[in-house]
Design a protein around this motif. Structure first.
Motif, PDB file in Angstrom:
ATOM      1  N   LYS A  68      76.398   4.525  31.999  1.00  0.00           N
ATOM      2  CA  LYS A  68      76.832   3.594  33.031  1.00  0.00           C
ATOM      3  C   LYS A  68      77.055   2.611  32.027  1.00  0.00           C
ATOM      4  CE  LYS A  68      76.228   1.167  37.325  1.00  0.00           C
ATOM      5  NZ  LYS A  68      75.228   0.801  38.243  1.00  0.00           N
ATOM      6  N   ARG A  97      79.821   2.922  29.469  1.00  0.00           N
ATOM      7  CA  ARG A  97      81.180   2.651  30.273  1.00  0.00           C
ATOM      8  C   ARG A  97      81.668   1.018  30.072  1.00  0.00           C
ATOM      9  NH1 ARG A  97      83.650   6.927  32.392  1.00  0.00           N
ATOM     10  NH2 ARG A  97      82.561   8.801  32.432  1.00  0.00           N
ATOM     11  N   ARG A 143      88.922   1.652  28.570  1.00  0.00           N
ATOM     12  CA  ARG A 143      89.826   2.670  29.020  1.00  0.00           C
ATOM     13  C   ARG A 143      88.923   3.546  29.866  1.00  0.00           C
ATOM     14  NH1 ARG A 143      91.859   4.087  23.369  1.00  0.00           N
ATOM     15  NH2 ARG A 143      91.488   2.012  23.398  1.00  0.00           N
ATOM     16  N   ASP A 144      89.573   4.081  30.702  1.00  0.00           N
ATOM     17  CA  ASP A 144      88.917   5.106  31.665  1.00  0.00           C
ATOM     18  C   ASP A 144      88.733   6.464  30.672  1.00  0.00           C
ATOM     19  OD1 ASP A 144      88.853   3.652  33.693  1.00  0.00           O
ATOM     20  OD2 ASP A 144      90.743   4.281  34.674  1.00  0.00           O
ATOM     21  N   VAL A 145      87.690   7.159  30.586  1.00  0.00           N
ATOM     22  CA  VAL A 145      87.424   8.249  29.986  1.00  0.00           C
ATOM     23  C   VAL A 145      86.474   9.139  30.844  1.00  0.00           C
ATOM     24  CG1 VAL A 145      87.615   7.265  27.675  1.00  0.00           C
ATOM     25  CG2 VAL A 145      85.410   7.410  28.628  1.00  0.00           C
ATOM     26  N   THR A 146      86.221  10.458  30.421  1.00  0.00           N
ATOM     27  CA  THR A 146      85.446  11.370  31.180  1.00  0.00           C
ATOM     28  C   THR A 146      84.029  11.558  30.543  1.00  0.00           C
ATOM     29  OG1 THR A 146      85.829  13.259  29.804  1.00  0.00           O
ATOM     30  CG2 THR A 146      87.311  12.810  31.579  1.00  0.00           C
ATOM     31  N   ASP A 147      83.266  11.811  31.209  1.00  0.00           N
ATOM     32  CA  ASP A 147      81.628  12.048  30.678  1.00  0.00           C
ATOM     33  C   ASP A 147      81.663  12.833  29.438  1.00  0.00           C
ATOM     34  OD1 ASP A 147      80.709  10.480  32.648  1.00  0.00           O
ATOM     35  OD2 ASP A 147      79.844  11.932  33.982  1.00  0.00           O
TER      36      ASP A 147
END
Length: 214
Positions: free
Chosen positions: A73, A76, A81-85
């Motif tokens: 967390k 992030r 930008r949005d990324v996956t775990d």
């Protein structure tokens, strides 16, 4: 298999060896992990990752004060930008190099001559990742069979170069400092070991673990 001559320590007195993990047993890919996080939008990862600041949340993860969900967390928050775990985990684990077969062989052989231990500043994600990697390559899940005992910072709640983690290992495994060789790639960690009476060898490039055993 025994220690080679020329280590600037009296090897005839050595009965125990404490190994570091990253930078000794396996190489560390510092540039790779910095680039991986830069590609995820963490542009100042190198500064945040620097262990010369007590404010680094990485230190909290290494001492178990921050758990995996919280760590991810926090990471992030630094990404733009949005990324996956999975992308985060792949970037995080990219710091860990391979364990060459010759080093694997050394660790299996040297324990027949010395009491061997692993003392590492690490975290739960790296341990889990590398256990799976060793299982896939060597058919062994982790380092357990290679050492009499393993000491990880995130489990103990302590980390090198603080004296307390060395003192704990010495007391827990009933090791005489003067009979114990500590091998690490970090000069600060070496200094503390010597202050406590241990023999110590600073492993620095181009020397590798294969060069100090014969």
């Amino acid at each position: 298999m025994k220690l080679s001559e020329g280590l600037n320590v009296n090897i005839s007195e050595v009965k125990n060896i404490i190994f570091d993990w990253g930078g000794v047993i396996t190489d560390l890919n510092i540039d790779s992990v910095i680039l991986a996080f830069k590609n995820l939008g963490f542009h100042h990862f190198d500064k945040a990752f620097a262990h010369d600041t007590d404010q680094s949340f990485f230190l909290g993860f290494e001492t178990g004060k921050i758990k995996e969900p919280e760590f991810l967390k926090i990471l992030r928050k630094y990404l733009d930008r949005d990324v996956t775990d999975r992308q985060i985990l792949d970037a995080w684990n990219s710091i860990l190099g391979d364990l060459p077969p010759e080093r694997w062989t050394i660790l299996n052989e040297v324990k027949k001559t010395y009491r061997t231990f692993l003392l590492s500043n690490t975290n739960s994600l790296h341990v889990s990742f590398y256990s799976q990697k060793l299982s896939a390559i060597y058919g062994r899940n982790g380092f357990d069979h290679l050492f009499e005992k393993i000491y990880y910072s995130h489990i103990l709640g302590m980390r090198k170069p603080d004296r307390n983690i060395y003192e704990f290992v010495l007391q827990d495994s009933r090791l005489e400092p003067g009979e114990t060789l500590f091998i690490d790639d970090n000069p600060e960690n070496i200094t503390t070991a010597r202050e406590l009476g241990m023999k110590a060898y600073h492993l620095a490039a181009p020397v590798t673990m294969t060069d100090i055993f014969c």
